[in-house]
Design a protein around this motif. Structure first.
Motif, PDB file in Angstrom:
ATOM      1  N   VAL A 148      16.747  21.248 -86.430  1.00  0.00           N
ATOM      2  CA  VAL A 148      15.896  20.135 -86.866  1.00  0.00           C
ATOM      3  C   VAL A 148      15.037  19.645 -85.704  1.00  0.00           C
ATOM      4  O   VAL A 148      13.823  19.447 -85.840  1.00  0.00           O
ATOM      5  CB  VAL A 148      16.762  18.985 -87.417  1.00  0.00           C
ATOM      6  CG1 VAL A 148      15.907  17.740 -87.645  1.00  0.00           C
ATOM      7  CG2 VAL A 148      17.441  19.398 -88.718  1.00  0.00           C
ATOM      8  N   ALA A 149      15.677  19.444 -84.552  1.00  0.00           N
ATOM      9  CA  ALA A 149      14.950  18.972 -83.377  1.00  0.00           C
ATOM     10  C   ALA A 149      13.911  19.996 -82.927  1.00  0.00           C
ATOM     11  O   ALA A 149      12.771  19.638 -82.602  1.00  0.00           O
ATOM     12  CB  ALA A 149      15.925  18.680 -82.243  1.00  0.00           C
ATOM     13  N   ARG A 150      14.289  21.267 -82.942  1.00  0.00           N
ATOM     14  CA  ARG A 150      13.373  22.317 -82.471  1.00  0.00           C
ATOM     15  C   ARG A 150      12.116  22.357 -83.338  1.00  0.00           C
ATOM     16  O   ARG A 150      10.987  22.520 -82.817  1.00  0.00           O
ATOM     17  CB  ARG A 150      14.085  23.666 -82.469  1.00  0.00           C
ATOM     18  CG  ARG A 150      13.301  24.771 -81.756  1.00  0.00           C
ATOM     19  CD  ARG A 150      14.099  26.060 -81.705  1.00  0.00           C
ATOM     20  NE  ARG A 150      15.294  25.896 -80.885  1.00  0.00           N
ATOM     21  CZ  ARG A 150      16.543  25.895 -81.361  1.00  0.00           C
ATOM     22  NH1 ARG A 150      16.747  26.056 -82.668  1.00  0.00           N
ATOM     23  NH2 ARG A 150      17.571  25.750 -80.556  1.00  0.00           N
ATOM     24  N   SER A 205       8.280  10.657 -79.477  1.00  0.00           N
ATOM     25  CA  SER A 205       8.939   9.366 -79.288  1.00  0.00           C
ATOM     26  C   SER A 205       9.686   8.900 -80.531  1.00  0.00           C
ATOM     27  O   SER A 205      10.153   7.763 -80.580  1.00  0.00           O
ATOM     28  CB  SER A 205       7.913   8.311 -78.864  1.00  0.00           C
ATOM     29  OG  SER A 205       7.429   8.585 -77.563  1.00  0.00           O
ATOM     30  N   ALA A 206       9.785   9.765 -81.537  1.00  0.00           N
ATOM     31  CA  ALA A 206      10.588   9.504 -82.741  1.00  0.00           C
ATOM     32  C   ALA A 206      10.145   8.249 -83.482  1.00  0.00           C
ATOM     33  O   ALA A 206      10.969   7.494 -83.998  1.00  0.00           O
ATOM     34  CB  ALA A 206      12.071   9.406 -82.377  1.00  0.00           C
ATOM     35  N   LEU A 207       8.838   8.016 -83.552  1.00  0.00           N
ATOM     36  CA  LEU A 207       8.344   6.891 -84.334  1.00  0.00           C
ATOM     37  C   LEU A 207       8.444   7.208 -85.818  1.00  0.00           C
ATOM     38  O   LEU A 207       8.383   8.376 -86.230  1.00  0.00           O
ATOM     39  CB  LEU A 207       6.893   6.576 -83.964  1.00  0.00           C
ATOM     40  CG  LEU A 207       6.690   5.487 -82.900  1.00  0.00           C
ATOM     41  CD1 LEU A 207       7.299   5.899 -81.575  1.00  0.00           C
ATOM     42  CD2 LEU A 207       5.210   5.171 -82.720  1.00  0.00           C
ATOM     43  N   VAL A 208       8.598   6.172 -86.628  1.00  0.00           N
ATOM     44  CA  VAL A 208       8.583   6.331 -88.081  1.00  0.00           C
ATOM     45  C   VAL A 208       7.220   6.887 -88.492  1.00  0.00           C
ATOM     46  O   VAL A 208       6.186   6.394 -88.004  1.00  0.00           O
ATOM     47  CB  VAL A 208       8.828   4.962 -88.759  1.00  0.00           C
ATOM     48  CG1 VAL A 208       8.728   5.076 -90.280  1.00  0.00           C
ATOM     49  CG2 VAL A 208      10.195   4.406 -88.346  1.00  0.00           C
ATOM     50  N   PRO A 209       7.120   7.916 -89.329  1.00  0.00           N
ATOM     51  CA  PRO A 209       8.172   8.557 -90.121  1.00  0.00           C
ATOM     52  C   PRO A 209       8.767   9.815 -89.490  1.00  0.00           C
ATOM     53  O   PRO A 209       9.317  10.651 -90.207  1.00  0.00           O
ATOM     54  CB  PRO A 209       7.416   8.911 -91.398  1.00  0.00           C
ATOM     55  CG  PRO A 209       6.048   9.304 -90.895  1.00  0.00           C
ATOM     56  CD  PRO A 209       5.765   8.397 -89.726  1.00  0.00           C
ATOM     57  N   TRP A 213      14.510  13.556 -86.636  1.00  0.00           N
ATOM     58  CA  TRP A 213      15.136  14.457 -85.662  1.00  0.00           C
ATOM     59  C   TRP A 213      16.054  13.681 -84.717  1.00  0.00           C
ATOM     60  O   TRP A 213      17.116  14.195 -84.319  1.00  0.00           O
ATOM     61  CB  TRP A 213      14.076  15.227 -84.870  1.00  0.00           C
ATOM     62  CG  TRP A 213      13.304  14.426 -83.855  1.00  0.00           C
ATOM     63  CD1 TRP A 213      12.074  13.888 -84.007  1.00  0.00           C
ATOM     64  CD2 TRP A 213      13.716  14.084 -82.524  1.00  0.00           C
ATOM     65  NE1 TRP A 213      11.682  13.226 -82.864  1.00  0.00           N
ATOM     66  CE2 TRP A 213      12.671  13.328 -81.933  1.00  0.00           C
ATOM     67  CE3 TRP A 213      14.857  14.338 -81.774  1.00  0.00           C
ATOM     68  CZ2 TRP A 213      12.744  12.836 -80.636  1.00  0.00           C
ATOM     69  CZ3 TRP A 213      14.934  13.844 -80.477  1.00  0.00           C
ATOM     70  CH2 TRP A 213      13.889  13.109 -79.923  1.00  0.00           C
ATOM     71  N   LEU A 214      15.669  12.450 -84.385  1.00  0.00           N
ATOM     72  CA  LEU A 214      16.479  11.662 -83.459  1.00  0.00           C
ATOM     73  C   LEU A 214      17.794  11.246 -84.106  1.00  0.00           C
ATOM     74  O   LEU A 214      18.864  11.338 -83.490  1.00  0.00           O
ATOM     75  CB  LEU A 214      15.692  10.426 -83.010  1.00  0.00           C
ATOM     76  CG  LEU A 214      16.352   9.576 -81.927  1.00  0.00           C
ATOM     77  CD1 LEU A 214      16.346  10.325 -80.603  1.00  0.00           C
ATOM     78  CD2 LEU A 214      15.632   8.249 -81.763  1.00  0.00           C
TER      79      LEU A 214
END
Length: 493
Positions: A148-150, A205-209, A213-214
């Motif tokens: 998922v992260a990749r 930076s894993a902002l919404v949406p 992944w985070l």
């Protein structure tokens, strides 16, 4: 658990005194040496200045040396912590190699000037973090989380590639310094480049949406999570600071960055409120904090964004590495009823307003009709939240809390303002460190909307809606194949 199984799942810990690789010790020593060298480079940069570069390849400026110090410090802590945490693991050497490789990639990224080198190191940074998330290769949920992260990091790298290619096409420059020094940025090609840069920063930076992944990465070893939340997610802010002249070329884009940052800041706060476990709660907190960082960049205060990411890194590294200490059984307790009294509310309000006024006086922000007013507003709101939490939950008699809160938070704001000024001074050689925009009706609308939602959250209005609760729980669910289902699936012993 019910039933009986002859399979032994719990037993003695591995013998950590047995033969082990010398790699962890050597890399720990090396990363602390890099920290000492980075600290020396920062001092030399502040004192002597001057260009440090290999033309068209790397360029060392204030942002570079500051990030070297921060990254090597966090990495040194993680290396040292992991010496015990990973002891006896079959993946110990691979883990240390990946952590050190990640550290080297970040150090190279913040110094890279050639766009191809910058893009390659951005990609390497993401792939190494994905490897850390899936460290235990025999654990299906960990490998799924790594996938998922990749995918997210590859998408971010692809967007960065599009942005850099478009900027090269528009300016003819093959270096970051050449791109940001170009005049007359604008037109359709710039729109593509700027949009791709912002999207790449949002994913990283894993902002919404793009926060999925985070929240799916909780399978990562705790020290890897600390490195991720203290360092990796900050890359979005670094990207916007490095390419500040590109994103500041249009006021509408800057306002858009403020909106996406504010949205993530508020939703991160809401998502945090419905989490039952410590690590996911910290993850949602990171989503919100990265929203604040991106919002500060959108307001034109890149020095504030870098200051935020540095201080957030210290805060989040500490909380992840001490997460085990927060796991406890709690029950009803006697004492003050939950909620803020009238006197407590007055203390909180006075502390927040004093903190905002002090920040404005020390930094000069918010003294004119520009986006600095919004920056000061966010400082006030942050101070109000922290002061209210202290007034409601500190283990002190009520009167002592009312006296202690301003005595603690006013000096804290002073320290924050001084750190902000120091960071701004270190970054002074960048093309754009501060570019406040003129206030518009849309800025006021965003500020009013943010304030209204923030007050509603602080007063608990959101807690009265079952539909909102369910929506938040669903929005914070990790990918289904990364969810831990049974102890036997992940207990190594």
């Amino acid at each position: 658990m019910t039933g009986h199984s002859s399979k032994r799942t719990v037993g003695a810990l591995p013998d950590t005194t047995a033969e082990s690789s010398s790699v962890p010790g050597a890399l720990t020593w090396l990363v602390w040496s890099l920290f000492a060298a980075s600290l020396a480079a920062l001092v030399a940069r502040v004192r002597f200045g001057g260009p440090w570069e290999v033309p068209a390849v790397v360029a060392v400026d204030g942002l570079t040396v500051l990030m070297w110090v921060v990254v090597t410090f966090f990495s040194g802590i993680v290396h040292s912590y992991s010496r015990r945490y990973m002891a006896g693991s079959a993946h110990e050497t691979d883990f240390f190699l990946a952590v050190f490789g990640f550290t080297a990639a970040v150090m190279g990224l913040v110094a890279a000037d050639h766009v191809a080198l910058f893009a390659a190191l951005w990609l390497a940074m993401g792939l190494l973090m994905a490897e850390l998330i899936g460290t235990v290769d025999g654990w299906p949920q960990a490998r799924a989380a790594a996938r998922v992260a990749r995918r997210s990091f590859l998408a971010s790298s692809a967007l960065l590639g599009v942005a850099l290619a478009a900027l090269w096409w528009a300016t003819g420059a093959t270096t970051v310094s050449g791109i940001v020094a170009a005049d007359g940025l604008g037109g359709p090609v710039w729109v593509v480049a700027a949009a791709a840069l912002v999207l790449a920063a949002m994913i990283q930076s894993a902002l919404v949406p793009f926060h999925g992944w985070l929240l799916s990465s909780m399978t990562a070893p705790t020290p890897a999570s600390a490195l991720m939340h203290a360092g990796f997610v900050n890359a979005g802010g670094i990207l916007l600071a490095r390419f500040a002249p590109v994103v500041t070329a249009d006021a509408a884009l800057m306002l858009g960055i403020v909106v996406v940052g504010a949205t993530s800041a508020l939703l991160g706060k809401l998502l945090k409120a419905v989490q039952p476990d410590v690590k996911t709660e910290l993850g949602c907190s990171t989503v919100g904090q990265m929203g604040f960082m991106i919002m500060q960049a959108g307001l034109g205060f890149f020095g504030a964004a870098v200051t935020h990411l540095v201080l957030h890194g210290f805060y989040k590294a500490y909380h992840f590495l001490s997460a085990g200490g927060r796991v406890e059984h709690t029950g009803p307790t006697e004492g003050d009823p939950r909620g803020t009294s009238l006197a407590g509310a007055a203390v909180v309000l006075a502390t927040g307003l004093a903190g905002g006024a002090l920040f404005a006086a020390l930094t000069g922000k918010g003294t004119g009709l520009d986006s600095g007013l919004l920056l000061v507003l966010f400082v006030v709101l942050t101070t109000l939240h922290a002061a209210r939490t202290a007034v409601d939950h500190a283990s002190l008699p009520r009167t002592a809390r009312y006296v202690a809160v301003p005595l603690v938070f006013v000096p804290a704001i002073t320290v924050y303002a001084l750190v902000y000024e120091a960071v701004t001074g270190v970054l002074s050689g960048l093309p754009v460190v501060s570019a406040p925009t003129e206030l518009s009706a849309l800025h006021v609308l965003v500020a009013v909307g943010f304030l209204a939602v923030y007050v509603a959250i602080e007063t608990g209005v959101h807690e009265r809606s079952s539909r909102l609760y369910v929506a938040l729980v669903n929005a914070s669910q990790p990918a289904s194949d990364t969810v831990l289902t049974a102890t036997e699936d992940y207990n190594e012993y």
